[in-house]
Enzyme design. Structure first.
Site, mmCIF file in Angstrom:
data_model
loop_
_atom_site.group_PDB
_atom_site.id
_atom_site.type_symbol
_atom_site.label_atom_id
_atom_site.label_comp_id
_atom_site.label_asym_id
_atom_site.label_seq_id
_atom_site.Cartn_x
_atom_site.Cartn_y
_atom_site.Cartn_z
ATOM 1 N N LYS A 187 -10.261 -11.462 -9.905
ATOM 2 C CA LYS A 187 -9.019 -11.841 -9.039
ATOM 3 C C LYS A 187 -8.649 -10.868 -7.883
ATOM 4 O O LYS A 187 -8.341 -9.863 -7.942
ATOM 5 C CB LYS A 187 -7.901 -11.708 -10.108
ATOM 6 C CG LYS A 187 -6.409 -12.716 -9.800
ATOM 7 C CD LYS A 187 -5.923 -12.415 -8.405
ATOM 8 C CE LYS A 187 -5.022 -11.297 -8.552
ATOM 9 N NZ LYS A 187 -4.324 -11.103 -7.268
ATOM 10 N N GLY A 240 -5.832 -0.423 -8.098
ATOM 11 C CA GLY A 240 -4.302 -0.787 -7.677
ATOM 12 C C GLY A 240 -3.360 0.226 -7.694
ATOM 13 O O GLY A 240 -3.489 1.623 -7.772
ATOM 14 N N THR A 242 -0.127 2.615 -9.129
ATOM 15 C CA THR A 242 -0.107 3.250 -10.577
ATOM 16 C C THR A 242 0.886 2.229 -11.321
ATOM 17 O O THR A 242 0.701 2.012 -12.586
ATOM 18 C CB THR A 242 0.467 4.577 -10.441
ATOM 19 O OG1 THR A 242 -0.272 5.552 -9.885
ATOM 20 C CG2 THR A 242 1.048 4.847 -11.790
ATOM 21 N N GLU A 243 2.015 1.533 -10.818
ATOM 22 C CA GLU A 243 2.678 0.816 -11.581
ATOM 23 C C GLU A 243 1.954 -0.386 -12.043
ATOM 24 O O GLU A 243 2.290 -0.894 -13.252
ATOM 25 C CB GLU A 243 4.050 0.591 -11.014
ATOM 26 C CG GLU A 243 5.383 -0.240 -11.648
ATOM 27 C CD GLU A 243 5.705 0.525 -12.943
ATOM 28 O OE1 GLU A 243 5.847 -0.069 -13.841
ATOM 29 O OE2 GLU A 243 5.550 1.729 -12.816
ATOM 30 N N GLY A 245 -1.031 -0.765 -12.493
ATOM 31 C CA GLY A 245 -1.972 -0.285 -13.340
ATOM 32 C C GLY A 245 -1.326 -0.027 -14.762
ATOM 33 O O GLY A 245 -1.956 -0.341 -15.991
ATOM 34 N N GLU A 262 -8.298 2.635 -11.645
ATOM 35 C CA GLU A 262 -8.238 3.553 -10.591
ATOM 36 C C GLU A 262 -7.140 3.004 -9.706
ATOM 37 O O GLU A 262 -7.046 2.130 -9.167
ATOM 38 C CB GLU A 262 -9.534 3.361 -9.709
ATOM 39 C CG GLU A 262 -9.697 4.526 -8.723
ATOM 40 C CD GLU A 262 -9.739 4.272 -7.068
ATOM 41 O OE1 GLU A 262 -8.588 4.047 -6.535
ATOM 42 O OE2 GLU A 262 -10.838 3.864 -6.808
ATOM 43 N N CYS A 296 -7.037 5.214 -1.540
ATOM 44 C CA CYS A 296 -6.188 5.819 -2.709
ATOM 45 C C CYS A 296 -6.576 7.459 -2.586
ATOM 46 O O CYS A 296 -6.060 8.226 -3.173
ATOM 47 C CB CYS A 296 -6.697 5.436 -3.894
ATOM 48 S SG CYS A 296 -6.245 3.764 -4.308
ATOM 49 N N GLU A 397 3.257 7.870 -2.512
ATOM 50 C CA GLU A 397 2.134 7.255 -1.942
ATOM 51 C C GLU A 397 2.558 6.408 -0.736
ATOM 52 O O GLU A 397 3.209 5.477 -0.936
ATOM 53 C CB GLU A 397 1.143 6.559 -2.755
ATOM 54 C CG GLU A 397 -0.144 6.280 -2.158
ATOM 55 C CD GLU A 397 -1.344 5.574 -3.406
ATOM 56 O OE1 GLU A 397 -2.277 5.792 -2.934
ATOM 57 O OE2 GLU A 397 -0.805 5.006 -4.238
#
Length: 511
Positions: A187, A240, A242-243, A245, A262, A296, A397
């Site tokens: 995706k 992607g 953190t949220e 993930g 990651e 990242c 970030e």
């Protein structure tokens, strides 16, 4: 395609792409389409199918069927390795097309795209070599037993890839997927689906069995959600925020899918007083502004010894202001656009936050005033000085061409600032003292550390983070091995009769 922008495309001539499922182009059941824009101009360059639950179910079913098909499942590791090497060669033959399509779709300067994607075929060669060289273990155990392991492909892999390095990140997961004998549903980001769709076509035309590599396009909240929740996946690989993930990982965990995630980062760069300031600035520009800072491991926090702090800030600001922002197909361009207007507004909000917090804006922080760039999503490379690590711009970030500079006095203070973050993906150290560098490698909370460099990768070198930057590793044997499950086999080699219940008084082995 020449190294200039394609002419503006009339809406009725924009190409429409379906999902790539089981070797076929499949329209979305809803009939809805997603506009794909060129970040450098804002033009609609393609439309892709807007997928959801039905298309994901179809793709996962195709991947599960392919997993056990005679064309794929009975292929020996050596045969599969040869096929994956062949796919690498096919990719190499089509690199020129992929370079231009990627630059058009995500806005990175063509020079960057060439440098990055030209290495992607080696990901397939490396993993093919691991497949060919793979050996299972024989385990010495107590008693009359021959014990060995068999590694089996883990199954169907859900691969969710981002917009910042669309093809490279997809390939770093597709390569071990194919070399291990797994199958996959990819995706891609709704912003940048075009090169992955094209790669699937190239690979299947070159002999990859249908259903092994499927691509479903759509939004994260619909197609992505349906994919990570699907009980037919055995492994989730996601790059992607953190949220994202956290949500995807929780959903996949409900089906006990293995995971490699990651996620976000806020990379600290420690610059010591013994390091040449001009060289430190060279690396700062590269680390902070390559890919328009949308990485990242962007060099987001420069933690600089006070003895060289003032000249470092002055020279970094001057060099950042001199960077040429523009058309990514122009060879003179050094920094391209960010991916979307939404992302540009995010960067500009952080600029305002930095000013409000009392940091000193020394470069950029504005939209370029060149009328030729008015349609694109450009923002000038931005540098803030006199930053403390408690400020929002030092903690969150940004994901844009944005970096901050923080002074330090002692080594203890430097490591404290570096580690005072919820993230732990990359870190960098600039010093001529190798003893100090290695001491800091042990102390810094990061999965990847560069000494006197930045952002370097290799197919053999593991990549991943700690803390909120994710779990698991990509690249290297660590990644390849994570695409297998291990089956232990114990063979009794004694001909002596064993009767547990008849020989109750004799000493027997239970376990």
């Amino acid at each position: 395609m020449s190294e200039t922008h394609a002419p503006t495309t009339a809406a009725d001539t924009v190409k429409v792409f379906g999902h790539h499922i089981n070797g076929c182009s499949v329209p979305s059941a809803s009939g809805r389409l997603i506009d794909v824009h060129a970040p450098a101009t804002g033009e609609v360059i393609a439309r892709v199918a807007d997928g959801g639950l039905q298309e994901v179910q179809q793709a996962v079913a195709a991947a599960r069927t392919a997993l056990t098909s005679p064309e794929w499942a009975v292929m020996s590791p050596r045969e599969r390795g040869k096929l994956v090497i062949h796919l690498a060669e096919l990719m190499e033959r089509n690199l020129e097309e992929l370079f231009h399509l990627e630059t058009l779709n995500n806005g990175r300067p063509l020079r960057e795209t060439r440098s990055q994607i030209s290495r992607a075929p080696d990901l397939f060669r490396y993993n093919a070599a691991l497949a060919i060289a793979r050996r299972d273990d024989v385990i010495p155990v107590e008693g009359p037993y021959f014990t060995f392991t068999k590694r089996l492909p883990i199954g169907v892999v859900a691969n969710i890839s981002p917009f910042n390095h669309p093809l490279l990140i997809a390939c770093r997961n597709i390569a071990p997927t194919l070399a291990s004998g797994c199958t996959t549903v990819v995706k891609p980001s709704e912003y940048t689906p075009l090169t992955v769709l094209r790669l699937a076509e190239i690979f299947e035309a070159g002999g990859l069995p249908p259903g092994v590599l499927n691509v479903v396009t759509g939004y994260g909240a619909t197609a992505g959600k349906a994919l990570v929740e699907n009980p037919g996946i055995n492994k989730l690989v996601l790059t992607g925020g953190t949220e994202s993930g956290r949500l995807a990982g929780a959903a996949a965990a409900s089906n006990f899918a293995h995971q490699t995630l990651e996620l976000g980062g806020k990379t600290p760069v420690l610059v010591f007083g013994d390091y040449d300031v001009d060289r430190a600035v060279d690396l700062a520009l590269f680390g902070a502004f390559v890919g328009a800072g949308q990485t990242c491991v962007c060099a987001a926090r420069h933690i600089v010894h006070r003895s060289i702090y003032a000249p470092f800030v002055e020279k970094l600001a001057a060099r950042a202001d001199a960077l040429r922002v523009g058309d990514p197909f122009d060879p003179a361009t050094q920094v391209g656009p960010v991916i979307s207007e939404k992302q540009r507004q995010r960067v500009l909000r952080f600029v305002e936050a930095g000013k409000a917090e009392g940091a000193r804006l020394v470069a950029g922080g504005v939209v370029p005033d060149d009328p030729a760039l008015a349609g694109g999503f450009f923002v000038r490379p931005t540098v803030f000085a006199d930053v403390t690590n408690q400020m929002q711009i030092a903690r969150e970030e940004v994901f844009g061409p944005f970096t901050v500079v923080i002074p330090f006095d002692t080594e203890d203070e430097a490591i404290e600032i570096a580690n005072d973050t919820p993230y732990g993906l990359g870190a960098a150290i600039r010093t001529n003292d190798i003893t100090r560098a290695l001491r800091f490698v042990d102390q810094i909370d990061a999965g990847i550390v560069w000494i006197n460099d930045h952002h370097r990768i290799d197919p053999a070198s593991p990549w991943g983070g700690v803390k909120l930057s994710g779990t698991g590793r990509e690249y290297g044997e660590e990644a390849f091995n994570a695409y297998f499950t291990t089956k232990a086999v114990m063979v009794r080699t004694s001909d002596e009769r064993f009767d547990w219940f008849a020989d109750a008084d004799a000493p027997q082995r239970l376990n």
